[in-house]
Design a protein around this motif. Structure first.
Motif, short mmCIF file in Angstrom:
data_model
loop_
_atom_site.label_atom_id
_atom_site.label_comp_id
_atom_site.label_asym_id
_atom_site.label_seq_id
_atom_site.Cartn_x
_atom_site.Cartn_y
_atom_site.Cartn_z
N PRO A 150 37.54 -27.18 83.17
CA PRO A 150 37.70 -28.23 84.19
C PRO A 150 37.82 -29.63 83.60
CG PRO A 150 36.06 -26.65 84.90
CD PRO A 150 36.39 -26.31 83.48
N ALA A 151 37.12 -29.90 82.49
CA ALA A 151 37.22 -31.21 81.85
C ALA A 151 38.62 -31.43 81.30
CB ALA A 151 36.19 -31.33 80.73
N ALA A 152 39.21 -30.39 80.72
CA ALA A 152 40.58 -30.50 80.20
C ALA A 152 41.57 -30.72 81.34
CB ALA A 152 40.94 -29.25 79.39
N LYS A 218 45.11 -42.68 72.97
CA LYS A 218 43.96 -42.16 72.23
C LYS A 218 42.85 -41.67 73.16
CE LYS A 218 40.77 -43.31 68.46
NZ LYS A 218 40.37 -44.36 67.47
N PRO A 219 42.48 -42.43 74.20
CA PRO A 219 41.49 -41.88 75.15
C PRO A 219 41.96 -40.59 75.81
CG PRO A 219 41.67 -44.25 75.43
CD PRO A 219 42.75 -43.85 74.48
N PHE A 220 43.24 -40.51 76.14
CA PHE A 220 43.78 -39.28 76.74
C PHE A 220 43.66 -38.12 75.76
CE2 PHE A 220 47.91 -37.07 78.26
CZ PHE A 220 47.16 -36.13 78.96
N VAL A 221 44.08 -38.33 74.53
CA VAL A 221 43.99 -37.29 73.50
C VAL A 221 42.53 -36.88 73.29
CG1 VAL A 221 44.29 -36.85 71.04
CG2 VAL A 221 46.14 -37.92 72.33
N SER A 222 41.64 -37.87 73.24
CA SER A 222 40.22 -37.58 73.02
C SER A 222 39.62 -36.79 74.17
CB SER A 222 39.46 -38.88 72.82
OG SER A 222 38.07 -38.65 72.71
N ALA A 223 39.92 -37.22 75.41
CA ALA A 223 39.35 -36.54 76.58
C ALA A 223 39.87 -35.13 76.72
CB ALA A 223 39.66 -37.35 77.84
N PHE A 224 41.14 -34.90 76.36
CA PHE A 224 41.71 -33.57 76.46
C PHE A 224 41.25 -32.68 75.31
CE2 PHE A 224 44.98 -30.30 76.03
CZ PHE A 224 45.11 -29.86 77.34
N SER A 225 41.00 -33.26 74.15
CA SER A 225 40.65 -32.47 72.96
C SER A 225 39.17 -32.09 72.92
CB SER A 225 41.00 -33.25 71.69
OG SER A 225 42.38 -33.54 71.64
N GLU A 226 38.33 -32.90 73.55
CA GLU A 226 36.89 -32.65 73.47
C GLU A 226 36.50 -31.26 73.95
OE1 GLU A 226 32.99 -33.41 72.41
OE2 GLU A 226 34.86 -34.46 71.90
N CYS A 228 37.98 -28.63 73.47
CA CYS A 228 38.36 -27.67 72.43
C CYS A 228 37.52 -27.84 71.16
CB CYS A 228 39.85 -27.85 72.06
SG CYS A 228 40.97 -27.46 73.41
N SER A 229 36.62 -28.82 71.16
CA SER A 229 35.79 -29.03 69.97
C SER A 229 34.65 -28.02 69.95
CB SER A 229 35.21 -30.45 69.98
OG SER A 229 34.24 -30.60 68.95
N PRO A 230 34.45 -27.34 68.82
CA PRO A 230 33.34 -26.38 68.74
C PRO A 230 31.98 -27.07 68.74
CG PRO A 230 34.39 -26.63 66.60
CD PRO A 230 35.24 -27.38 67.58
N PHE A 231 31.98 -28.40 68.61
CA PHE A 231 30.72 -29.14 68.56
C PHE A 231 30.36 -29.78 69.90
CE2 PHE A 231 32.90 -29.53 64.41
CZ PHE A 231 32.07 -28.69 63.68
N SER A 232 31.23 -29.65 70.89
CA SER A 232 30.93 -30.20 72.20
C SER A 232 30.04 -29.23 72.98
CB SER A 232 32.22 -30.47 72.98
OG SER A 232 32.89 -29.24 73.27
N THR A 233 29.31 -29.77 73.93
CA THR A 233 28.42 -28.95 74.74
C THR A 233 28.62 -29.29 76.21
OG1 THR A 233 26.64 -30.58 74.52
CG2 THR A 233 26.69 -28.78 72.92
N GLY A 234 28.19 -28.39 77.07
CA GLY A 234 28.26 -28.65 78.50
C GLY A 234 29.68 -28.76 79.00
N ALA A 235 29.85 -29.64 80.00
CA ALA A 235 31.15 -29.79 80.63
C ALA A 235 32.15 -30.52 79.75
CB ALA A 235 31.01 -30.52 81.96
N ALA A 236 31.70 -31.29 78.77
CA ALA A 236 32.56 -32.00 77.81
C ALA A 236 33.48 -33.00 78.50
CB ALA A 236 33.38 -31.01 76.98
N ILE A 237 32.99 -33.66 79.54
CA ILE A 237 33.77 -34.69 80.21
C ILE A 237 33.50 -36.04 79.54
CG2 ILE A 237 34.18 -35.92 82.38
CD1 ILE A 237 33.35 -33.42 83.87
N GLU A 238 34.55 -36.65 79.02
CA GLU A 238 34.44 -37.93 78.33
C GLU A 238 34.66 -39.06 79.35
OE1 GLU A 238 33.87 -38.33 74.67
OE2 GLU A 238 33.02 -36.44 75.41
N TRP A 239 33.60 -39.47 80.02
CA TRP A 239 33.73 -40.43 81.12
C TRP A 239 34.28 -41.77 80.65
CZ3 TRP A 239 33.88 -38.37 85.63
CH2 TRP A 239 33.11 -37.25 85.93
#
Length: 282
Positions: A150-152, A218-226, A228-239
């Protein structure tokens, strides 16, 4: 387009759907535009994976494989070009050809026509993202956590809407359809290099990092890539990234509403060949 009687009976969603179909048909008839939007990012993924396949990329939290780094970033870039570049070029050329002026004189609501452009760009971007992530997953083992999907999706929707608004803003400000491809690419390509799309910038100069943080790619790339990061947790929404994206979307919409023109600018060519449309290279 439909005749006046049909347009008078048709609902707004039906008219909008017909415009999306029409704009999608125009897009598919311009192979170079389709190539740079759908195929070119895939080629970059294959090339980067082949060249740097044995290397790891440093990201916050640790290191990841090259394909895990590039797949979501190139997918976000494809979504940005599907909306920003294609809208900036196609709308500018339509204005020079007099299509926008003729549309303004028909019963078809102008927002329906422009909405068809925008939704077609978002649809193409969704197709590009889906293809990229599927090939990344099945061919290169790219992973995305189900709970982060959902975050992606949220990042894609907001990012696509923002770059669509910015594409219309560029179309409103560009002097002619022939200048639109150069202007759009002169904007999006340097931003891609400063936004960790083509090159992982582990320790960039301060001015370059600031440039990437200010502008929306860059914010778009970061928010969409998070997600897919193996180090992210939870919903991974970059507010914070999403707020930057929304702010640029509002800015693009304001500029487009303020400066958009339906008639060709003085000195622009009223008739252009179909070949001009193929200059919309991402």
């Amino acid at each position: 387009m439909s005749d006046s009687a049909t347009e008078g009976r048709a609902s707004a969603p039906a008219l909008l759907g017909s415009q999306v179909i029409y704009q999608n048909r125009v897009f598919r008839r311009t192979p170079i535009a389709a190539f740079f939007t759908l195929i070119f990012p895939l080629m970059l993924l294959v090339l980067f994976a082949a060249i740097f396949g044995n290397e790891d990329v440093e990201i916050p939290g640790g290191t990841i494989e090259v394909s895990q780094f590039y797949a979501p970033r190139l997918a976000a870039f494809a979504a940005a070009t599907a909306t920003f570049t294609n809208l900036a070029v196609s709308v500018s050329i339509s204005r020079d050809e007099g299509i926008l002026k003729r549309v303004r004189g028909t019963p078809l609501p102008p927002w329906i026509y422009l909405g068809g452009h925008v939704l077609n760009g978002v649809l193409i971007g969704a197709v590009a993202v889906t293809i990229m992530m599927l090939i990344g997953a099945f061919a290169y083992g790219v992973e995305i956590r189900p709970e982060a999907i959902p975050a992606a999706i949220l990042a894609f929707v907001l990012g696509s809407a923002t770059f669509a608004a910015l594409g219309l803003a560029v179309a409103a400000l560009t002097p002619s359809g022939s200048a639109a491809p150069a202007i759009a690419n002169a904007i999006i390509l340097p931003l891609a290099f400063s936004s960790n799309v083509f090159i992982p910038l582990e320790d960039p100069p301060a001015w370059l990092a600031t440039l990437g943080d200010i502008f929306p790619l860059k914010p778009f790339v970061s928010a969409f890539s998070e997600p897919c990061s193996p180090f992210s947790t939870g919903a991974a929404i970059e507010w914070q990234d999403l707020l930057v994206i929304v702010a640029w979307g509002v800015f693009g919409a304001v500029v487009a509403l303020r400066f958009f023109r339906w008639e060709p600018r003085p000195g622009s060519r009223g008739r252009r060949s179909r070949r001009t449309r193929t200059e919309a290279a991402a």
